[in-house]
Design an enzyme around this catalytic site. Structure first.
Site, PDB file in Angstrom:
ATOM      1  N   HIS A 237       0.815  -1.219   0.000  1.00  0.00           N
ATOM      2  CA  HIS A 237       0.000   0.000   0.000  1.00  0.00           C
ATOM      3  C   HIS A 237       0.846   1.266   0.000  1.00  0.00           C
ATOM      4  O   HIS A 237       0.396   2.331   0.423  1.00  0.00           O
ATOM      5  CB  HIS A 237      -1.000  -0.032   1.156  1.00  0.00           C
ATOM      6  CG  HIS A 237      -2.237  -0.791   0.769  1.00  0.00           C
ATOM      7  ND1 HIS A 237      -2.167  -2.007   0.155  1.00  0.00           N
ATOM      8  CD2 HIS A 237      -3.558  -0.495   0.856  1.00  0.00           C
ATOM      9  CE1 HIS A 237      -3.391  -2.447  -0.099  1.00  0.00           C
ATOM     10  NE2 HIS A 237      -4.258  -1.542   0.312  1.00  0.00           N
TER      11      HIS A 237
ATOM     12  N   ASP B 205      -5.626   5.035   9.984  1.00  0.00           N
ATOM     13  CA  ASP B 205      -7.053   5.159   9.640  1.00  0.00           C
ATOM     14  C   ASP B 205      -7.581   3.907   8.941  1.00  0.00           C
ATOM     15  O   ASP B 205      -8.777   3.654   8.934  1.00  0.00           O
ATOM     16  CB  ASP B 205      -7.259   6.338   8.679  1.00  0.00           C
ATOM     17  CG  ASP B 205      -7.045   7.660   9.373  1.00  0.00           C
ATOM     18  OD1 ASP B 205      -6.927   7.685  10.607  1.00  0.00           O
ATOM     19  OD2 ASP B 205      -6.995   8.695   8.668  1.00  0.00           O
TER      20      ASP B 205
ATOM     21  N   GLU C 258      -9.308  13.995  15.014  1.00  0.00           N
ATOM     22  CA  GLU C 258      -8.821  14.283  13.661  1.00  0.00           C
ATOM     23  C   GLU C 258      -9.609  15.474  13.117  1.00  0.00           C
ATOM     24  O   GLU C 258     -10.315  16.160  13.859  1.00  0.00           O
ATOM     25  CB  GLU C 258      -8.971  13.061  12.738  1.00  0.00           C
ATOM     26  CG  GLU C 258      -7.945  11.977  12.981  1.00  0.00           C
ATOM     27  CD  GLU C 258      -7.736  11.043  11.794  1.00  0.00           C
ATOM     28  OE1 GLU C 258      -8.279  11.323  10.699  1.00  0.00           O
ATOM     29  OE2 GLU C 258      -7.025  10.033  11.960  1.00  0.00           O
TER      30      GLU C 258
HETATM   31  P1  FAD Z   1       4.341  -1.646   1.939  1.00  0.00           P
HETATM   32  O1  FAD Z   1       3.786  -0.625   1.058  1.00  0.00           O
HETATM   33  O2  FAD Z   1       4.321  -3.029   1.435  1.00  0.00           O
HETATM   34  O3  FAD Z   1       5.824  -1.232   2.396  1.00  0.00           O
HETATM   35  C1  FAD Z   1       6.160   0.061   2.778  1.00  0.00           C
HETATM   36  C2  FAD Z   1       7.668   0.211   2.999  1.00  0.00           C
HETATM   37  O4  FAD Z   1       8.043  -0.547   4.129  1.00  0.00           O
HETATM   38  C3  FAD Z   1       8.512  -0.335   1.835  1.00  0.00           C
HETATM   39  O5  FAD Z   1       9.697   0.405   1.741  1.00  0.00           O
HETATM   40  C4  FAD Z   1       8.800  -1.753   2.266  1.00  0.00           C
HETATM   41  O6  FAD Z   1       9.981  -2.257   1.669  1.00  0.00           O
HETATM   42  C5  FAD Z   1       8.928  -1.591   3.781  1.00  0.00           C
HETATM   43  N1  FAD Z   1       8.488  -2.781   4.509  1.00  0.00           N
HETATM   44  C6  FAD Z   1       7.343  -3.470   4.379  1.00  0.00           C
HETATM   45  N2  FAD Z   1       7.298  -4.460   5.270  1.00  0.00           N
HETATM   46  C7  FAD Z   1       8.442  -4.393   5.979  1.00  0.00           C
HETATM   47  C8  FAD Z   1       8.991  -5.152   7.035  1.00  0.00           C
HETATM   48  N3  FAD Z   1       8.351  -6.198   7.563  1.00  0.00           N
HETATM   49  N4  FAD Z   1      10.197  -4.783   7.519  1.00  0.00           N
HETATM   50  C9  FAD Z   1      10.873  -3.727   7.016  1.00  0.00           C
HETATM   51  N5  FAD Z   1      10.401  -2.991   6.011  1.00  0.00           N
HETATM   52  C10 FAD Z   1       9.200  -3.313   5.500  1.00  0.00           C
HETATM   53  N6  FAD Z   1      -0.385   5.703   7.173  1.00  0.00           N
HETATM   54  C11 FAD Z   1      -0.519   6.271   8.377  1.00  0.00           C
HETATM   55  O7  FAD Z   1       0.455   6.480   9.074  1.00  0.00           O
HETATM   56  N7  FAD Z   1      -1.752   6.615   8.849  1.00  0.00           N
HETATM   57  C12 FAD Z   1      -2.888   6.362   8.164  1.00  0.00           C
HETATM   58  O8  FAD Z   1      -3.968   6.659   8.622  1.00  0.00           O
HETATM   59  C13 FAD Z   1      -2.780   5.749   6.895  1.00  0.00           C
HETATM   60  N8  FAD Z   1      -3.870   5.451   6.161  1.00  0.00           N
HETATM   61  C14 FAD Z   1      -3.731   4.847   4.963  1.00  0.00           C
HETATM   62  C15 FAD Z   1      -4.876   4.524   4.235  1.00  0.00           C
HETATM   63  C16 FAD Z   1      -4.768   3.889   3.021  1.00  0.00           C
HETATM   64  C17 FAD Z   1      -6.011   3.547   2.243  1.00  0.00           C
HETATM   65  C18 FAD Z   1      -3.485   3.578   2.496  1.00  0.00           C
HETATM   66  C19 FAD Z   1      -3.343   2.916   1.176  1.00  0.00           C
HETATM   67  C20 FAD Z   1      -2.339   3.899   3.205  1.00  0.00           C
HETATM   68  C21 FAD Z   1      -2.448   4.533   4.446  1.00  0.00           C
HETATM   69  N9  FAD Z   1      -1.330   4.871   5.194  1.00  0.00           N
HETATM   70  C22 FAD Z   1      -1.479   5.446   6.426  1.00  0.00           C
HETATM   71  C23 FAD Z   1       0.018   4.689   4.659  1.00  0.00           C
HETATM   72  C24 FAD Z   1       0.606   3.360   5.068  1.00  0.00           C
HETATM   73  O9  FAD Z   1       0.986   3.380   6.426  1.00  0.00           O
HETATM   74  C25 FAD Z   1       1.871   3.086   4.266  1.00  0.00           C
HETATM   75  O10 FAD Z   1       1.569   3.151   2.902  1.00  0.00           O
HETATM   76  C26 FAD Z   1       2.446   1.734   4.597  1.00  0.00           C
HETATM   77  O11 FAD Z   1       3.699   1.635   4.005  1.00  0.00           O
HETATM   78  C27 FAD Z   1       1.583   0.669   4.035  1.00  0.00           C
HETATM   79  O12 FAD Z   1       1.857  -0.554   4.640  1.00  0.00           O
HETATM   80  P2  FAD Z   1       2.092  -1.844   3.760  1.00  0.00           P
HETATM   81  O13 FAD Z   1       2.006  -2.952   4.717  1.00  0.00           O
HETATM   82  O14 FAD Z   1       1.227  -1.931   2.576  1.00  0.00           O
HETATM   83  O15 FAD Z   1       3.613  -1.571   3.359  1.00  0.00           O
END
Ligand code: FAD
Length: 528
Positions: A99, A171, A286
């Site tokens: 994400h 969120d 918020e």
């Molecule tokens: P990924 O997108 O898969 O990874 C993100 C980064 O972290 C990459 O660099 C990846 O290599 C690294 N990574 C992933 N897993 C690990 C691991 N286990 N160890 C080390 N590195 C790792 N963020 C907020 O803070 N607050 C919010 O309210 C919020 N709301 C959101 C709502 C939506 C609909 C979306 C799409 C995103 C939101 N986000 C929010 C952002 C979100 O926190 C980040 O996009 C986060 O990176 C997504 O997590 P993911 O598991 O999909 O990580």
């Protein structure tokens, strides 16, 4: 010299085996990893999926996707890449739920580790010394041990079985622990408990040299703090210990409107300042901006259904820019009378437009998982998998008015293609030793301009708007920092980290000296 030669020969053998593993790509679409139970995937669908993310703007395919079942699968893979040395181009990215917004979890021609396939022996909930106590001491607190690839929504459901819940959220809960801890994890509870990175007690990390290391504030503290908010640069989070608190069953969810920005921010700041000693008026604070909208009710973000829909539907913005303060108070049904009284009293101090108090009651799970309901609606209309050129900023309190005047007054002309969030948090709840960068003031605002874009023109328009906002912040020296940052050059990264850059660099040289990890962040290039 003899032991060095043996070591060298061992390395050559491992590297040769690993090269063999990759050279068999063409003959097989999947290959198992010896010992740990996981496997590599090389098929087109797996590679394409690993090159996609929520931002839907950057797509770089890896050479292979690794589906680990154990920590040793991850450690062995990274160790192999490390032993190949600087002459190999291979990099490794952990992918949580994908994400990210700009390819941060991608590894062009490298290996993507699909963290959701990591199987640990289930989530382990520990009740703490006294799960009913309001003790402030984290060492007495209940906690849960989870895999770094676990989704927050699953953690919520599991911990609720014990009457417990994590304290700090995002969120949206369909994100992984490793993904949000690599950034910060911020939502309406952060003013009180700090971001998610302030609510972690221990981590298990696989570093960029393939070592498995346990860390906490007291044990390997430098690695612990590096990884939190570390954008995946120092190691892969394979396990995390998350602090818990007693869970409520219900939530009073409240929205009130302002047309005066000063009144809006003064009320927000007053509400977050009472966060000490657990006497906060609300559990979640918020807010969001509404620009150039009529028929507010049906367009309001998410699933909020006010108890008096008629009154809400009658409210017209008349084209004014409005600011919506969003509050939540957790409660259990037996305490409803006391809670009603408290809420009424706290609301009486606020300066919102009379007749714009909209209130609803939902379960705790419905409240926390609210964005998922919007997701399902958008998916059914084909509007979820569109490009998302989001811009998230941390803005010092002293400059929020300047920012609002220019950005909400001149640059953003409407908010119909996505919410614009705005709420303050307390810096004292953030640990400055972590890698995340925030403004240098006790109170700073998170502003999230969360636009969806359709078609090339749509993307260009939003990207242009984001650029104008960033240029304005830079020109006016507002001391703004990007959250979920994205830059193209190391110079820009240096400016982003400011005084923290030297220690970020130093940490990188210790924990991932070949710059193998998280290449999609575009901070470092693998030394070749
Ligand atoms: P990924 O997108 O898969 O990874 C993100 C980064 O972290 C990459 O660099 C990846 O290599 C690294 N990574 C992933 N897993 C690990 C691991 N286990 N160890 C080390 N590195 C790792 N963020 C907020 O803070 N607050 C919010 O309210 C919020 N709301 C959101 C709502 C939506 C609909 C979306 C799409 C995103 C939101 N986000 C929010 C952002 C979100 O926190 C980040 O996009 C986060 O990176 C997504 O997590 P993911 O598991 O999909 O990580």
């Amino acid at each position: 010299l003899r032991s060095f030669s043996i070591l060298f020969l061992t390395c050559v053998t491992i590297v040769t085996r690993f090269d063999w593993c990759f050279s068999s790509i063409t003959s097989s679409s999947s290959s198992s990893l010896g010992g740990g139970g996981g496997h590599f995937s090389f098929d087109e669908t797996s590679l394409r999926n690993a090159a996609r993310d929520f931002g839907n703007r950057f797509q770089y395919q890896p050479m292979a996707v690794m589906n680990p079942e154990s920590v040793s699968d991850i450690a062995n893979t990274i160790k192999h890449v490390w032993l190949m040395g600087p002459s190999s181009h291979l990099t490794v990215a952990a992918r949580g739920h994908g994400h990210s917004l700009q390819g941060q979890a991608q590894a062009p021609n490298g290996i993507v580790i699909n963290m959701e396939s990591l199987k640990l022996p289930g989530m382990q909930v520990h009740l703490g010394r006294d799960s009913d106590s309001d003790s402030d001491s984290d060492s007495d607190s209940p906690y849960v041990d989870v895999s770094g690839g676990e989704l927050w929504i699953n953690i919520l459901h599991e911990t609720l079985r014990f009457g417990l819940t994590p304290r700090s959220w995002t969120d949206y809960l369909h994100l992984t622990v490793g993904g949000t801890l690599s950034n910060a994890g911020v939502s309406g509870q952060a003013f009180r408990h700090g971001p998610q990175i302030s609510n972690v007690q221990k981590l298990e990390i696989v570093t960029g040299t393939g070592q498995v290391v346990n860390c906490s504030k007291d044990e390997n503290g430098e690695l612990f703090h590096s990884v939190l908010g570390g954008l995946g640069q120092f190691g892969i989070i394979t396990r995390a210990r998350i602090l818990l608190e007693p869970a409520p069953s219900m939530v009073k969810w409240i929205r009130v409107l302002y047309s005066d920005f000063t009144a809006f921010t003064s009320d927000q700041e007053r509400l977050i300042s009472s966060s000490e000693n657990d006497d906060a008026a609300f559990d979640y604070i918020e807010g969001f901006v509404i620009i150039n909208r009529t028929g507010l009710l049906n367009n309001w973000r998410s699933t909020f259904n006010p108890q008096d829909p008629i009154q809400a539907s009658q409210f017209k913005s008349d084209g004014r820019t409005l600011f919506c303060l969003e509050l939540a108070k957790y409660f259990n049904p037996q305490d409803i009378d006391v809670v009603n009284e408290e809420v009424e009293e706290h609301l009486s101090y606020l300066h919102y437009i009379e007749s714009t108090l909209f209130l609803t009651e939902v379960t705790y799970v419905e409240f926390l998982d609210r964005v998922h309901v919007s997701e399902l609606k958008l998916r059914s209309k084909g509007l979820w998998d569109v490009p998302h050129p989001w811009l998230n900023l941390f803005i010092p309190r002293s400059n929020i008015h300047k920012f609002a005047q220019e950005v909400f007054g001149n640059i953003l002309t409407e908010t119909s293609n996505g919410p614009v969030l705005i709420y303050p948090v307390n810096k004292s709840k953030w640990d400055n030793r972590s890698s995340v960068v925030t403004p240098e003031e006790e109170v700073f605002y998170l502003v999230g301009i969360l636009a969806s874009a359709v078609g090339r023109e749509g993307i260009e328009e939003v990207v242009g708007q984001n650029r104008r906002i960033l240029e304005y912040c830079e020109r006016s020296n507002l001391g703004v920092k990007q959250y979920l940052p994205h830059y193209n050059t190391q110079e820009e990264w240096k400016a982003h980290f400011g005084p923290k850059w030297e220690s970020f660099l130093q940490r990188k040289s210790v924990y991932d000296p070949l710059a193998i990890l998280a290449p999609g962040q575009r901070i470092f290039q693998k030394a070749i």
